[in-house]
Design a protein around this motif. Structure first.
Motif, PDB file in Angstrom:
ATOM      1  N   ALA A 200       0.839  -1.200   0.000  1.00 30.07           N
ATOM      2  CA  ALA A 200       0.000   0.000   0.000  1.00 30.07           C
ATOM      3  C   ALA A 200       0.875   1.251   0.000  1.00 30.07           C
ATOM      4  O   ALA A 200       0.478   2.288   0.521  1.00 30.07           O
ATOM      5  N   HIS A 201       2.070   1.138  -0.537  1.00 28.01           N
ATOM      6  CA  HIS A 201       2.929   2.312  -0.656  1.00 28.01           C
ATOM      7  C   HIS A 201       3.530   2.366  -2.054  1.00 28.01           C
ATOM      8  O   HIS A 201       3.518   1.375  -2.791  1.00 28.01           O
ATOM      9  N   SER A 202       4.016   3.545  -2.431  1.00 29.29           N
ATOM     10  CA  SER A 202       4.464   3.751  -3.803  1.00 29.29           C
ATOM     11  C   SER A 202       5.712   4.623  -3.836  1.00 29.29           C
ATOM     12  O   SER A 202       5.959   5.411  -2.909  1.00 29.29           O
ATOM     13  N   PHE A 203       6.466   4.487  -4.941  1.00 30.76           N
ATOM     14  CA  PHE A 203       7.669   5.298  -5.132  1.00 30.76           C
ATOM     15  C   PHE A 203       7.798   5.735  -6.589  1.00 30.76           C
ATOM     16  O   PHE A 203       7.336   5.059  -7.509  1.00 30.76           O
ATOM     17  N   ALA A 204       8.434   6.890  -6.748  1.00 30.20           N
ATOM     18  CA  ALA A 204       8.816   7.366  -8.077  1.00 30.20           C
ATOM     19  C   ALA A 204      10.269   7.830  -7.987  1.00 30.20           C
ATOM     20  O   ALA A 204      10.649   8.516  -7.039  1.00 30.20           O
ATOM     21  N   LEU A 205      11.071   7.453  -8.976  1.00 27.74           N
ATOM     22  CA  LEU A 205      12.504   7.737  -8.985  1.00 27.74           C
ATOM     23  C   LEU A 205      12.828   8.647 -10.161  1.00 27.74           C
ATOM     24  O   LEU A 205      12.415   8.382 -11.291  1.00 27.74           O
ATOM     25  N   THR A 206      13.582   9.720  -9.909  1.00 28.35           N
ATOM     26  CA  THR A 206      13.936  10.655 -10.981  1.00 28.35           C
ATOM     27  C   THR A 206      15.184  10.193 -11.721  1.00 28.35           C
ATOM     28  O   THR A 206      15.926   9.324 -11.256  1.00 28.35           O
ATOM     29  N   LEU A 207      15.422  10.830 -12.863  1.00 31.35           N
ATOM     30  CA  LEU A 207      16.590  10.497 -13.670  1.00 31.35           C
ATOM     31  C   LEU A 207      17.902  10.751 -12.936  1.00 31.35           C
ATOM     32  O   LEU A 207      18.922  10.142 -13.249  1.00 31.35           O
ATOM     33  N   SER A 208      17.882  11.642 -11.961  1.00 28.51           N
ATOM     34  CA  SER A 208      19.113  11.966 -11.231  1.00 28.51           C
ATOM     35  C   SER A 208      19.128  11.398  -9.821  1.00 28.51           C
ATOM     36  O   SER A 208      19.880  11.859  -8.970  1.00 28.51           O
ATOM     37  N   GLY A 209      18.280  10.406  -9.571  1.00 28.18           N
ATOM     38  CA  GLY A 209      18.381   9.657  -8.323  1.00 28.18           C
ATOM     39  C   GLY A 209      17.610  10.186  -7.136  1.00 28.18           C
ATOM     40  O   GLY A 209      17.812   9.716  -6.020  1.00 28.18           O
ATOM     41  N   ALA A 210      16.703  11.150  -7.340  1.00 21.62           N
ATOM     42  CA  ALA A 210      15.860  11.611  -6.228  1.00 21.62           C
ATOM     43  C   ALA A 210      14.682  10.642  -6.082  1.00 21.62           C
ATOM     44  O   ALA A 210      14.100  10.202  -7.076  1.00 21.62           O
ATOM     45  N   VAL A 211      14.345  10.307  -4.839  1.00 19.28           N
ATOM     46  CA  VAL A 211      13.316   9.305  -4.569  1.00 19.28           C
ATOM     47  C   VAL A 211      12.135   9.959  -3.849  1.00 19.28           C
ATOM     48  O   VAL A 211      12.307  10.614  -2.821  1.00 19.28           O
ATOM     49  N   PHE A 212      10.933   9.774  -4.404  1.00 18.68           N
ATOM     50  CA  PHE A 212       9.709  10.268  -3.784  1.00 18.68           C
ATOM     51  C   PHE A 212       8.857   9.082  -3.362  1.00 18.68           C
ATOM     52  O   PHE A 212       8.664   8.139  -4.139  1.00 18.68           O
ATOM     53  N   GLY A 213       8.344   9.114  -2.129  1.00 16.90           N
ATOM     54  CA  GLY A 213       7.508   8.031  -1.633  1.00 16.90           C
ATOM     55  C   GLY A 213       6.210   8.541  -1.057  1.00 16.90           C
ATOM     56  O   GLY A 213       6.123   9.675  -0.587  1.00 16.90           O
ATOM     57  N   TYR A 232       0.626  12.646  -0.032  1.00 17.37           N
ATOM     58  CA  TYR A 232       1.322  13.371  -1.087  1.00 17.37           C
ATOM     59  C   TYR A 232       2.731  12.790  -1.247  1.00 17.37           C
ATOM     60  O   TYR A 232       3.353  12.381  -0.264  1.00 17.37           O
ATOM     61  N   PRO A 233       3.255  12.763  -2.466  1.00 17.03           N
ATOM     62  CA  PRO A 233       4.651  12.333  -2.651  1.00 17.03           C
ATOM     63  C   PRO A 233       5.606  13.191  -1.831  1.00 17.03           C
ATOM     64  O   PRO A 233       5.491  14.419  -1.806  1.00 17.03           O
ATOM     65  N   THR A 234       6.537  12.520  -1.137  1.00 14.72           N
ATOM     66  CA  THR A 234       7.475  13.210  -0.252  1.00 14.72           C
ATOM     67  C   THR A 234       8.905  12.772  -0.598  1.00 14.72           C
ATOM     68  O   THR A 234       9.181  11.586  -0.760  1.00 14.72           O
ATOM     69  N   LEU A 235       9.794  13.744  -0.692  1.00 14.21           N
ATOM     70  CA  LEU A 235      11.182  13.456  -1.053  1.00 14.21           C
ATOM     71  C   LEU A 235      11.926  12.796   0.100  1.00 14.21           C
ATOM     72  O   LEU A 235      11.846  13.241   1.242  1.00 14.21           O
ATOM     73  N   LEU A 236      12.646  11.711  -0.218  1.00 11.93           N
ATOM     74  CA  LEU A 236      13.527  11.080   0.760  1.00 11.93           C
ATOM     75  C   LEU A 236      14.869  11.797   0.717  1.00 11.93           C
ATOM     76  O   LEU A 236      15.754  11.455  -0.075  1.00 11.93           O
ATOM     77  N   LYS A 237      15.007  12.797   1.567  1.00 16.73           N
ATOM     78  CA  LYS A 237      16.218  13.623   1.524  1.00 16.73           C
ATOM     79  C   LYS A 237      17.466  12.809   1.838  1.00 16.73           C
ATOM     80  O   LYS A 237      18.553  13.105   1.337  1.00 16.73           O
ATOM     81  N   SER A 238      17.318  11.774   2.649  1.00 15.66           N
ATOM     82  CA  SER A 238      18.485  10.985   3.048  1.00 15.66           C
ATOM     83  C   SER A 238      19.085  10.191   1.884  1.00 15.66           C
ATOM     84  O   SER A 238      20.236   9.763   1.947  1.00 15.66           O
ATOM     85  N   LEU A 239      18.304   9.991   0.812  1.00 16.57           N
ATOM     86  CA  LEU A 239      18.819   9.241  -0.340  1.00 16.57           C
ATOM     87  C   LEU A 239      19.241  10.146  -1.489  1.00 16.57           C
ATOM     88  O   LEU A 239      19.701   9.664  -2.521  1.00 16.57           O
ATOM     89  N   ARG A 240      19.089  11.468  -1.310  1.00 18.11           N
ATOM     90  CA  ARG A 240      19.333  12.388  -2.421  1.00 18.11           C
ATOM     91  C   ARG A 240      20.756  12.275  -2.969  1.00 18.11           C
ATOM     92  O   ARG A 240      20.973  12.362  -4.173  1.00 18.11           O
ATOM     93  N   SER A 241      21.706  12.097  -2.093  1.00 21.84           N
ATOM     94  CA  SER A 241      23.108  12.089  -2.533  1.00 21.84           C
ATOM     95  C   SER A 241      23.640  10.683  -2.800  1.00 21.84           C
ATOM     96  O   SER A 241      24.829  10.511  -3.049  1.00 21.84           O
ATOM     97  N   GLN A 242      22.775   9.670  -2.757  1.00 17.92           N
ATOM     98  CA  GLN A 242      23.240   8.287  -2.872  1.00 17.92           C
ATOM     99  C   GLN A 242      23.234   7.738  -4.297  1.00 17.92           C
ATOM    100  O   GLN A 242      23.618   6.605  -4.521  1.00 17.92           O
ATOM    101  N   ARG A 243      22.760   8.515  -5.274  1.00 16.02           N
ATOM    102  CA  ARG A 243      22.748   8.100  -6.681  1.00 16.02           C
ATOM    103  C   ARG A 243      21.919   6.838  -6.895  1.00 16.02           C
ATOM    104  O   ARG A 243      22.374   5.848  -7.486  1.00 16.02           O
ATOM    105  N   VAL A 244      20.694   6.864  -6.438  1.00 14.63           N
ATOM    106  CA  VAL A 244      19.797   5.715  -6.571  1.00 14.63           C
ATOM    107  C   VAL A 244      19.387   5.538  -8.029  1.00 14.63           C
ATOM    108  O   VAL A 244      19.052   6.508  -8.721  1.00 14.63           O
ATOM    109  N   ILE A 245      19.407   4.293  -8.508  1.00 10.63           N
ATOM    110  CA  ILE A 245      19.025   4.027  -9.901  1.00 10.63           C
ATOM    111  C   ILE A 245      17.846   3.066 -10.004  1.00 10.63           C
ATOM    112  O   ILE A 245      17.290   2.881 -11.088  1.00 10.63           O
ATOM    113  N   TYR A 246      17.425   2.455  -8.879  1.00 13.87           N
ATOM    114  CA  TYR A 246      16.304   1.515  -8.941  1.00 13.87           C
ATOM    115  C   TYR A 246      15.702   1.354  -7.550  1.00 13.87           C
ATOM    116  O   TYR A 246      16.429   1.346  -6.551  1.00 13.87           O
TER     117      TYR A 246
END
Length: 777
Positions: A200-213, A232-246
């Motif tokens: 019951a949760h969702s995520f969207a990932l940007t091209l530059s690795g920002a994660v919204f949940g 509302y979609p909320t940015l995971l600030k703790s992952l912003r600098s981690q270069r998430v790709i998936y």
């Protein structure tokens, strides 16, 4: 295809086997000689997509989730999709989605919560149906949660529908299920590369690795340092600098894969599915340390287990719930740490034959429900799943697409190309995802200080796509910018990645075309100025990093707009358009003012004289403009529709400033005289008020002209200096005051310019005397 885990409903596709659980990888003979492109794992059913675009399903079918009424123990083709070329599949608890090559979405299975998107709440739909409300939109990806669904369009929009008790649709409301796809407005303009959904949760990932949940967060599965649900979609600030790709989602936990091959997990950990050697829940993303040292390239979450694959050494790890054999460890014991999945896995650089007993070269891993899959291939198969399928991404502007657009005979623009141009240049997401820097630091380092954009690439590609030889393309781009893109720009973008187009679009040649000033350049500036304080500050930071030539191009663009508007006004604009003209002029000048401030704060990116508009003397009456400005300062009239250039003094060159100084001197002198006369008038009725001379009287002796002058000036007040000067030589009668004043100046200049005074200078042309070490003109 290898499979393991729960087989009680036939979801492994192994046929009529006796075992209900398979505790180690086993070959699924049905797929021998077939190439699998995608696998969707539901809670108790599975969908397989083959290379030829056909879909096979197996497993539980109590709510029609297989899309056929054939055997459920082994994969059977969904014949209703036989006419479609399917590119992707996804499965929820009891529903299935399929995406075809035209970007259309088909759904079937349970629909009681609206998760099929068919504008109804049917209990079950046993034959795939097209989601008609998405028919006019090219969809690139689909993702199923347990009872909700998402779709990502080629234009970068994220759609959601279905169950919404925990806010998992991201629409800002809780509780009410929705049966028709809705755009998540709060994500508009962000360039997304992936969407995913869990229980019951969702995520969207940007091209530059920002994660919204967003959605359910009871166990911290959103990674937001709390357990509060988010609608509302909320940015995971703790992952912003981690270069998430998936990002992959389980029922109540989440795993994120970084570009360097690191794995972060968070959420429910009761079965060890987070891999941290504990059964604790984690409300913040935490790195799986036992996987460090391995470059993991794939992750996949089942209901309560997680898998990770390291191709360089052919290592597959799994952790979490193992009661149904889903870890593939030959055991049903839960694992709190990554444990190797049993099987002869071959390294990606191995040349071994996959049909031998020496090892399998794994191409892709899949997990869902309590089942797991590994698709293996021949060792010389060079297909790399880490390279995204262009059909499953948003459309961006790059060398390849421009080559395709321009590689046609000039004349009528093919409808396919026209639609693609409109898609890209009508979408903020597509443009914000274009021209990303691949240098060091690359666009994964995007921040309020770094845009991640390669402006040289942007300028090159935009000039390449807007050519005289292909004016049809330029016309289509201009129409898309004017009618679709610019009017829809938000004043409060959801993320800094949504601001990139404010840097790149002005590099487009269309902006510098005078014919587009009113339709493109000025509306664009208006949208920029309407941004709230925080995004405007980020833009200022980005501008301050510009090379001088790039920054100056932006300045020259809007200086050109100002000159164009003033020229049109001087030629005569009908009075009904005066208000529009004023708005346009004010918008352009305000943008220049912001750029001027940025340049100054950054230590003058370009010299201050680069902001001068030399044509002003010919285009406006500077004296009248200054008088109007003074009047507005003294008697504010609010928004009276008048723009004075004097509000923006940085655009005046030396000649214009001289005119301003001369005008100001006359005004100041007249005001001083008026004040003196008013005071004299008051003194006639009020004895306490002293009368004053409306002129500044200088009584001097010829033999001590400098000393006497300085003594009078020392005793005078500031206001006295503004009054007309009257000079009286002691013992002489002044018949012609003007002549005496001229004689006085000649005498005093002769004295002041004597080397013994040294500190004064005289400028013949402007007739100004000033202190050489104090004042600059």
């Amino acid at each position: 295809m290898l499979c393991w885990g729960n087989a009680s409903y036939g979801q492994l596709g192994l046929g009529g086997i006796d075992e209900e659980i398979v505790v180690e990888p086993r070959k699924c003979e049905f797929f021998h000689g077939k190439k699998v492109c995608d696998v969707g794992c539901g809670l108790r059913h599975t969908a397989f997509l083959l290379e030829d675009g056909t879909v096979y399903t197996c497993g539980c079918n109590d709510l029609g989730q297989l899309g056929h009424e054939k055997c459920r123990k082994k994969p059977e083709q969904v014949v209703a999709l036989d006419a479609q070329i399917i590119l992707a599949v996804s499965c929820g608890e009891s529903h299935t989605l399929a995406l075809n090559d035209k970007g259309q979405v088909f759904s079937w299975g349970q629909g009681s919560d609206g998760q099929l998107g068919l504008n109804n709440f049917e209990e079950c739909v046993r034959v795939p149906r097209n989601i008609k409300s998405l028919s006019d939109i090219q969809i690139a990806q689909v993702a199923c949660g347990y009872w909700h669904s998402h779709a990502l369009s080629r234009g970068g929009q994220v759609f959601s529908w279905g169950h919404n008790r925990y806010g998992q649709l991201g629409l800002g409301i809780n509780g009410q299920s929705i049966s028709t796809p809705q755009i998540i407005q709060s994500l508009q303009g962000v360039p997304f590369t992936q969407i995913s959904a869990g229980g019951a949760h969702s995520f969207a990932l940007t091209l530059s690795g920002a994660v919204f949940g967003w959605g359910r967060n009871k166990f911290g599965q959103l990674g937001l340092n709390d357990c509060n649900d988010r609608s509302y979609p909320t940015l995971l600030k703790s992952l912003r600098s981690q270069r998430v790709i998936y990002v992959s989602c389980g029922e109540d936990h989440t795993a994120a894969l970084t570009k360097e091959g690191g794995v972060f997990t968070f959420g429910a950990g009761g079965y060890g599915q987070l891999g941290h050697n504990s059964t604790n829940h984690e409300i913040n993303p935490r790195k799986v340390f036992e996987l460090m040292g391995n470059v993991v390239t794939q992750i996949s979450c089942g209901r309560q287990h997680t898998m990770a694959f390291t191709p360089s050494c052919g290592k597959m790890d799994a952790f979490g719930l193992a009661g149904n054999g889903q870890l593939g460890t030959r055991s049903t014991c839960n694992r709190k740490n990554p444990a190797p999945v049993k099987g002869p896995w071959g390294a990606s650089n191995s040349s071994m034959d996959t049909d031998s007993e020496s090892g399998y070269c794994v191409k892709r891993i899949y997990a869902g429900g309590d089942q797991s899959f590994a698709h293996y291939c021949t060792a010389n198969d060079k297909d790399d799943v880490r390279i995204p399928d262009p059909h499953r991404r948003i459309c961006i502007l790059n060398q390849e697409i421009i080559h395709k657009w321009c590689n046609y005979s000039p004349g009528r623009l093919p409808i396919e190309i026209s639609n693609e141009i409109e898609l890209v240049f009508s979408s903020a997401s597509c443009l914000n995802g274009s021209f990303l820097s691949t240098s060091n630091p690359d666009h994964y380092s995007t921040s309020s200080k770094c845009s991640g954009v390669d402006l040289s690439m942007a300028r090159l590609l935009l000039h390449r796509v807007v050519q005289q030889d292909h004016h049809e393309i330029a016309q289509q781009i201009a129409a898309s910018l004017e009618k679709n893109l610019i009017p829809r720009l938000s004043n409060s973008p959801p993320d800094i990645e949504a601001l990139r187009l404010y840097l790149t679009l002005p590099e487009c040649p269309l902006f510098s075309d005078r014919n587009n000033y009113v339709t493109i350049a000025i509306p664009f500036a208006k949208s920029l100025l309407s941004l709230k304080e925080t995004p405007l500050k980020v833009l200022g930071n980005w501008w301050s990093t510009f090379e001088p030539p790039v920054f100056q191009r932006m300045v020259e663009l809007y200086k050109g707009v100002v000159v164009y508007l003033l020229q049109m006004h001087k030629m005569g604009i009908p009075s009904v358009e005066q208000r529009i003209f004023t708005c346009f002029l004010d918008t352009s000048l305000r943008l220049l003012e912001i750029l001027h401030t940025v340049s100054e704060r950054a230590g003058h990116i370009i010299e201050y004289d680069k902001f001068y508009i030399h044509e002003l003397d010919d285009l406006i009456d500077i004296r009248n403009d200054y008088v109007t400005w003074i009047q507005r300062q003294m008697y504010p009239l609010g928004q009276d529709g008048v723009v004075t250039l004097c509000r923006y003094p940085f655009v005046f060159d030396a000649q214009a400033k001289t005119t301003l100084l001369q005008t100001d001197a006359v005004i100041q002198m007249q005001m001083a005289v008026d004040q003196a006369q008013m005071q004299n008038f008051s003194s006639m009725f009020m004895p306490a008020v002293e009368s004053v001379n409306p002129c500044l009287i200088l009584i001097v002796r010829r033999e001590n002209i400098v000393g006497d002058t300085m003594e009078v000036l020392r005793k005078s007040k500031n206001v006295d200096y503004k009054r007309p000067l009257k000079v009286i030589f002691v013992g002489e009668e002044a018949v012609d005051a003007g002549g005496v004043r001229k004689e006085f100046f000649l005498l005093i200049m002769k004295e002041l310019l004597d080397p013994k005074y040294g500190m004064f200078r005289y400028h013949e042309e402007s007739r100004l005397i000033w202190f050489s070490n104090k004042v600059r003109f």
